[in-house]
Design an enzyme around this catalytic site. Structure first.
Site, short mmCIF file in Angstrom:
data_model
loop_
_atom_site.label_atom_id
_atom_site.label_comp_id
_atom_site.label_asym_id
_atom_site.label_seq_id
_atom_site.Cartn_x
_atom_site.Cartn_y
_atom_site.Cartn_z
N ASP A 116 0.79 -1.13 -0.11
CA ASP A 116 -0.09 -0.10 -0.02
C ASP A 116 0.82 1.26 -0.12
O ASP A 116 1.73 1.52 0.64
CB ASP A 116 -0.99 -0.01 1.13
CG ASP A 116 -1.99 0.79 1.20
OD1 ASP A 116 -1.77 2.18 0.72
OD2 ASP A 116 -3.10 0.60 1.75
N GLU A 137 -4.41 9.87 -6.87
CA GLU A 137 -5.86 10.33 -6.97
C GLU A 137 -6.89 9.29 -6.31
O GLU A 137 -7.96 9.57 -6.29
CB GLU A 137 -6.24 10.49 -8.38
CG GLU A 137 -5.89 9.63 -9.51
CD GLU A 137 -4.54 9.63 -10.17
OE1 GLU A 137 -3.79 9.66 -9.27
OE2 GLU A 137 -4.55 10.24 -11.25
N HIS A 138 -6.17 8.31 -5.85
CA HIS A 138 -6.85 7.38 -4.97
C HIS A 138 -6.85 7.40 -3.69
O HIS A 138 -7.16 6.51 -3.00
CB HIS A 138 -6.47 5.70 -5.55
CG HIS A 138 -7.09 5.77 -6.97
ND1 HIS A 138 -8.57 5.48 -7.17
CD2 HIS A 138 -6.37 5.20 -8.01
CE1 HIS A 138 -8.44 5.30 -8.58
NE2 HIS A 138 -7.36 5.20 -9.11
C1 LIG Z 1 -4.67 4.21 -12.84
S1 LIG Z 1 -3.96 2.66 -12.45
C2 LIG Z 1 -2.04 2.99 -12.93
C3 LIG Z 1 -1.39 2.07 -12.97
C4 LIG Z 1 0.11 2.39 -13.53
N1 LIG Z 1 0.85 3.08 -12.75
C5 LIG Z 1 -0.03 3.01 -15.06
O1 LIG Z 1 0.23 4.13 -15.02
O2 LIG Z 1 -0.11 2.24 -15.79
C6 LIG Z 1 -3.84 2.74 -10.59
C7 LIG Z 1 -3.08 1.66 -9.71
O3 LIG Z 1 -3.01 2.18 -8.57
C8 LIG Z 1 -3.18 1.12 -7.67
N2 LIG Z 1 -3.32 1.82 -6.23
C9 LIG Z 1 -4.39 2.54 -6.04
N3 LIG Z 1 -4.36 3.14 -4.83
C10 LIG Z 1 -3.39 2.42 -4.17
C11 LIG Z 1 -2.68 2.34 -2.95
N4 LIG Z 1 -3.08 3.01 -1.90
N5 LIG Z 1 -1.55 1.33 -3.04
C12 LIG Z 1 -1.16 0.85 -3.72
N6 LIG Z 1 -1.57 0.68 -4.96
C13 LIG Z 1 -2.76 1.71 -5.30
C14 LIG Z 1 -4.51 0.25 -8.28
O4 LIG Z 1 -4.80 -0.82 -7.88
C15 LIG Z 1 -4.20 0.45 -9.70
O5 LIG Z 1 -3.39 -0.65 -10.12
#
Ligand SMILES: C[S@@+](CC[C@H](N)C(=O)[O-])C[C@H]1O[C@@H](n2cnc3c(N)ncnc32)[C@H](O)[C@@H]1O
Length: 223
Positions: A116, A137-138
């Site tokens: 994470d 953004e998440h």
């Molecule tokens: C829009 S995708 C982008 C993936 C990659 N970085 C790309 O640009 O192709 C967002 C990724 O962030 C991961 N994610 C979101 N929040 C996260 C967190 N707190 N810790 C780890 N991974 C996270 C999601 O599972 C997803 O695979």
């Protein structure tokens, strides 16, 4: 006004509930489709242009982190550009995205782990370069993620941060991916408070720069 268009999922749900929701989202069909949408929207090719000696240059970096690596899009280009002896570590908290990344990349220089962004299993100053693309953004509050990125980045190291911007297109994307958007100047200020110094803005292409498209893409250093 654009704020009203933006997805409210990150603030409407508790952080634990939102985290579960996002993980499930990427574990499922939307995550599976990222390879296809990346190809159709041209993001795949643009990412390749960005990770290069003319953009985010990782030559000379021995230890590189792909934070929230998703299907491994950026890891692939990092491996292409990095020195033969460099190691690339990718992490994501969606197990299915990690599975997709492993399926896509077969290179002994890469390691993919479940982690994470707000609780990284790495020591201080572990990485010479970090790419964190479209992950921040998440987080309803970017500070825990930015603090962790600053902590694991070596002093003198570089970070490529990409995040959805508070534009009309950004608001539409936020609806599709249930994420928030950022104001460019505010994000830089918050990053500065977390010890990350913005060195320059980057753009996917001259066209993106001219018409202010493609989201926030900026290179940071560690203060
Ligand atoms: C829009 S995708 C982008 C993936 C990659 N970085 C790309 O640009 O192709 C967002 C990724 O962030 C991961 N994610 C979101 N929040 C996260 C967190 N707190 N810790 C780890 N991974 C996270 C999601 O599972 C997803 O695979």
């Amino acid at each position: 006004m654009l704020g009203a268009l933006e997805s409210k999922d990150p603030v409407r749900r508790s952080s634990a509930e939102y985290r579960r929701f996002v993980r499930k989202h990427y574990d499922g069909l939307p995550g599976a489709l990222t390879a296809i949408t990346g190809f159709l929207t041209g993001h795949e090719a643009l990412a390749g242009k960005l990770i290069s000696r003319y953009g985010f240059d990782v030559r000379g970096c021995k230890s590189i982190l792909d934070a929230g690596c998703g299907n491994g899009r950026y890891s692939r280009f990092l491996l292409r550009e990095a020195d033969a002896s460099a190691r690339v570590t990718g992490f994501d908290y969606s197990r299915q995205m990690l599975r997709r990344a492993r399926h896509r990349i077969h290179d002994p220089r890469v390691t993919q782990v479940a982690a994470d962004l707000t609780r990284l299993p790495y020591g201080d100053q572990s990485f010479d370069a970090i790419v964190c693309g479209w992950v921040l953004e998440h987080l309803a509050d970017p500070r825990p993620g930015l603090n962790e990125l600053a902590r694991v980045l070596r002093s003198g190291g570089k970070l490529l941060l990409m995040a959805t911007e508070d534009t009309l297109l950004g608001a539409i994307c936020s609806r599709m991916w249930h994420c928030r958007t950022y104001n460019r100047a505010c994000l830089k200020t918050i990053a500065g408070e977390c010890g990350l110094d913005c060195r320059r803005d980057l753009w996917f292409s001259k066209f993106h720069s001219r018409f202010h498209l493609g989201g926030i893409i900026a290179e940071f250093g560690r203060m």
